[in-house]
Design a protein around this motif. Structure first.
Motif, PDB file in Angstrom:
ATOM      1  N   GLU A  38     -20.802   2.533  34.723  1.00  0.00           N
ATOM      2  CA  GLU A  38     -20.143   3.340  33.496  1.00  0.00           C
ATOM      3  C   GLU A  38     -18.737   2.810  33.339  1.00  0.00           C
ATOM      4  N   ASP A  39     -17.889   2.619  34.468  1.00  0.00           N
ATOM      5  CA  ASP A  39     -16.639   2.358  33.987  1.00  0.00           C
ATOM      6  C   ASP A  39     -16.459   1.034  33.243  1.00  0.00           C
ATOM      7  N   GLY A  40     -17.127   0.105  33.761  1.00  0.00           N
ATOM      8  CA  GLY A  40     -17.386  -1.312  33.300  1.00  0.00           C
ATOM      9  C   GLY A  40     -17.790  -1.146  31.754  1.00  0.00           C
ATOM     10  N   ARG A  41     -18.693  -0.397  31.443  1.00  0.00           N
ATOM     11  CA  ARG A  41     -19.261  -0.168  30.061  1.00  0.00           C
ATOM     12  C   ARG A  41     -18.268   0.391  29.177  1.00  0.00           C
ATOM     13  N   ARG A  42     -17.444   1.487  29.614  1.00  0.00           N
ATOM     14  CA  ARG A  42     -16.479   2.111  28.785  1.00  0.00           C
ATOM     15  C   ARG A  42     -15.184   0.996  28.470  1.00  0.00           C
ATOM     16  N   GLN A  43     -15.040   0.414  29.491  1.00  0.00           N
ATOM     17  CA  GLN A  43     -13.872  -0.509  29.277  1.00  0.00           C
ATOM     18  C   GLN A  43     -14.353  -1.517  28.240  1.00  0.00           C
ATOM     19  N   ARG A  44     -15.383  -2.037  28.216  1.00  0.00           N
ATOM     20  CA  ARG A  44     -15.883  -3.207  27.289  1.00  0.00           C
ATOM     21  C   ARG A  44     -16.086  -2.271  25.906  1.00  0.00           C
ATOM     22  N   LEU A  45     -16.574  -1.297  25.884  1.00  0.00           N
ATOM     23  CA  LEU A  45     -16.517  -0.468  24.718  1.00  0.00           C
ATOM     24  C   LEU A  45     -15.131  -0.245  23.808  1.00  0.00           C
ATOM     25  N   ARG A  46     -14.100   0.085  24.936  1.00  0.00           N
ATOM     26  CA  ARG A  46     -12.699   0.279  24.382  1.00  0.00           C
ATOM     27  C   ARG A  46     -12.315  -1.083  23.704  1.00  0.00           C
ATOM     28  N   GLU A  47     -12.694  -2.293  24.310  1.00  0.00           N
ATOM     29  CA  GLU A  47     -12.219  -3.584  23.873  1.00  0.00           C
ATOM     30  C   GLU A  47     -12.943  -3.993  22.637  1.00  0.00           C
ATOM     31  N   TRP A  48     -14.353  -3.761  22.596  1.00  0.00           N
ATOM     32  CA  TRP A  48     -14.915  -4.084  21.446  1.00  0.00           C
ATOM     33  C   TRP A  48     -14.371  -3.215  20.135  1.00  0.00           C
ATOM     34  N   ALA A  49     -14.361  -1.909  20.493  1.00  0.00           N
ATOM     35  CA  ALA A  49     -13.947  -1.142  19.219  1.00  0.00           C
ATOM     36  C   ALA A  49     -12.560  -1.517  18.773  1.00  0.00           C
ATOM     37  N   GLY A  50     -11.780  -1.832  19.611  1.00  0.00           N
ATOM     38  CA  GLY A  50     -10.492  -2.041  19.482  1.00  0.00           C
ATOM     39  C   GLY A  50     -10.233  -3.304  18.386  1.00  0.00           C
ATOM     40  N   GLU A  51     -11.358  -4.275  18.662  1.00  0.00           N
ATOM     41  CA  GLU A  51     -11.370  -5.800  17.898  1.00  0.00           C
ATOM     42  C   GLU A  51     -12.189  -5.617  16.861  1.00  0.00           C
ATOM     43  N   SER A  52     -13.079  -4.478  16.806  1.00  0.00           N
ATOM     44  CA  SER A  52     -14.111  -4.415  15.512  1.00  0.00           C
ATOM     45  C   SER A  52     -13.305  -3.954  14.168  1.00  0.00           C
ATOM     46  N   SER A  53     -13.629  -4.492  13.173  1.00  0.00           N
ATOM     47  CA  SER A  53     -13.186  -3.848  11.937  1.00  0.00           C
ATOM     48  C   SER A  53     -14.064  -2.675  11.579  1.00  0.00           C
ATOM     49  N   LEU A  54     -15.175  -2.634  12.039  1.00  0.00           N
ATOM     50  CA  LEU A  54     -15.992  -1.531  11.663  1.00  0.00           C
ATOM     51  C   LEU A  54     -15.574  -0.245  12.307  1.00  0.00           C
ATOM     52  N   TRP A  55     -14.930  -0.295  13.425  1.00  0.00           N
ATOM     53  CA  TRP A  55     -14.260   0.802  14.033  1.00  0.00           C
ATOM     54  C   TRP A  55     -13.215   1.214  13.808  1.00  0.00           C
ATOM     55  N   ARG A  56     -12.414   0.177  12.955  1.00  0.00           N
ATOM     56  CA  ARG A  56     -10.961   0.478  12.642  1.00  0.00           C
ATOM     57  C   ARG A  56     -11.249   1.500  11.129  1.00  0.00           C
ATOM     58  N   ARG A  57     -12.297   1.340  10.635  1.00  0.00           N
ATOM     59  CA  ARG A  57     -12.478   2.289   9.401  1.00  0.00           C
ATOM     60  C   ARG A  57     -12.466   3.722   9.700  1.00  0.00           C
ATOM     61  N   GLY A  58     -12.684   3.894  10.988  1.00  0.00           N
ATOM     62  CA  GLY A  58     -12.760   5.171  11.396  1.00  0.00           C
ATOM     63  C   GLY A  58     -14.031   5.999  11.395  1.00  0.00           C
ATOM     64  N   THR A  59     -14.481   6.858  12.548  1.00  0.00           N
ATOM     65  CA  THR A  59     -15.450   7.368  12.735  1.00  0.00           C
ATOM     66  C   THR A  59     -15.404   9.108  12.693  1.00  0.00           C
ATOM     67  N   SER A  60     -16.660   9.772  12.412  1.00  0.00           N
ATOM     68  CA  SER A  60     -16.532  11.080  12.539  1.00  0.00           C
ATOM     69  C   SER A  60     -17.515  11.470  13.500  1.00  0.00           C
ATOM     70  N   GLN A  61     -16.787  12.255  14.454  1.00  0.00           N
ATOM     71  CA  GLN A  61     -17.546  12.853  15.597  1.00  0.00           C
ATOM     72  C   GLN A  61     -17.818  14.489  15.266  1.00  0.00           C
ATOM     73  N   ARG A  62     -19.030  14.571  14.478  1.00  0.00           N
ATOM     74  CA  ARG A  62     -19.085  15.887  13.945  1.00  0.00           C
ATOM     75  C   ARG A  62     -20.003  16.890  15.037  1.00  0.00           C
ATOM     76  N   GLY A  63     -19.409  17.450  15.936  1.00  0.00           N
ATOM     77  CA  GLY A  63     -20.248  18.097  16.721  1.00  0.00           C
ATOM     78  C   GLY A  63     -20.596  17.446  18.078  1.00  0.00           C
ATOM     79  N   ASP A  64     -21.282  17.988  18.801  1.00  0.00           N
ATOM     80  CA  ASP A  64     -21.601  17.317  19.977  1.00  0.00           C
ATOM     81  C   ASP A  64     -22.976  16.299  20.126  1.00  0.00           C
TER      82      ASP A  64
END
Length: 288
Positions: A259-285
């Motif tokens: 899980e630690d390795g997964r979250r680190q890779r997700l952070r890196e992916w999100a930081g590089e991805s133009s899709l994530w930079r558009r912003g997302t909405s966390q509506r509820g759990d």
């Protein structure tokens, strides 16, 4: 919008273009021409023979058998369920999966790569209204096909069926993140809403297929700023591609990753991805 309007069909096609692996619906092909082998969805079970030789040839290397069989199951899942899932998020329309009018196109490698029908019959896909109907249609096409994958490869049914829920969740999240939502079951960027829409369809299929016990699960991570959060998925099954060689590696959704390795890779992916930079909405759990 009207389910069978040109606008609805265009929205369905646009949504599919945004999601890697989901074939963009085409008009009915000229069967028997070109490099694609076209068969009606009612004969999807017969297409296992297209990869049967590859599966049998790989028996000396179990990883090859697993990866080939799962690639076939995943390709069928994306082709049969993908357009309906993406369409539901884009425009509240789902493809009517008529097994006699829906055509599946298989490339030279034996994997499903294209999908076609004419006319496209679309139906309302508001949450709570379409899951049972679409689930019934998906099972009608995939159950005999997956049974044949099991027969040829001798891989367990539970492993093979894990390809469907993982594909449904991946399509839903990617479609929402890419902006396919807006007027559909989940607004663009609402990853929690997309997850719930996918889970409802997965539940409806699971009620009909006892062997489909594996489920993807959500994973929440924080971006590099330590404040912004994102939601993605961990697969309930495995594609086994990593067994084909070290160069293949693991994707961020792989259940094998810690899980630690997964979250680190997700952070890196999100930081590089133009899709994530558009912003997302966390509506509820995201957990129901």
């Amino acid at each position: 919008m009207e389910p069978n309007s040109a606008e609805a069909v265009a929205e369905l096609q646009r949504a599919c273009r945004l999601v890697a692996g989901v074939p963009v619906p085409e008009p009915v092909p000229v069967v028997g021409t070109g490099s694609t082998a076209w068969v009606p969805a009612s004969r999807a079970a017969e297409t296992v023979d297209l990869v049967g030789e590859r599966i049998r040839a790989g028996r000396t290397g179990h990883g090859t058998v697993l990866a080939t069989a799962m690639a076939h199951a995943q390709g069928l899942s994306y082709a049969v369920a993908g357009p309906s899932v993406a369409g539901a998020l884009a425009a509240e329309v789902a493809v009517d999966i008529d097994p006699e009018r829906l055509w599946l196109g298989f490339g030279r490698g034996g994997f499903c790569e294209r999908v076609a029908a004419e006319p496209w019959q679309l139906a309302s896909a508001r949450p709570g209204e379409f899951e049972d109907r679409v689930a019934e249609q998906i099972v009608g096409v995939l159950e005999p096909a997956f049974e044949n994958v099991h027969r040829v490869s001798r891989i367990g049914r539970r492993v093979i069926w894990s390809a469907l829920p993982d594909s449904v969740a991946a399509v839903a999240l990617t479609a929402s993140l890419a902006g396919a939502g807006g007027g559909g079951a989940s607004p663009a960027g609402d990853l929690c809403g997309a997850w719930r829409a996918a889970a409802a369809l997965i539940d409806a299929v699971a009620a009909r297929v006892p062997a489909m016990s594996a489920r993807p699960r959500p994973v929440t991570f924080t971006f590099g700023d330590g404040e912004t959060s994102g939601t993605w998925m961990v697969r309930g099954g495995c594609c086994f591609m990593y067994r084909l060689g070290a160069s293949t590696g693991y994707c961020v959704t792989c259940p094998v990753l810690d899980e630690d390795g997964r979250r680190q890779r997700l952070r890196e992916w999100a930081g590089e991805s133009s899709l994530w930079r558009r912003g997302t909405s966390q509506r509820g759990d995201v957990r129901r």
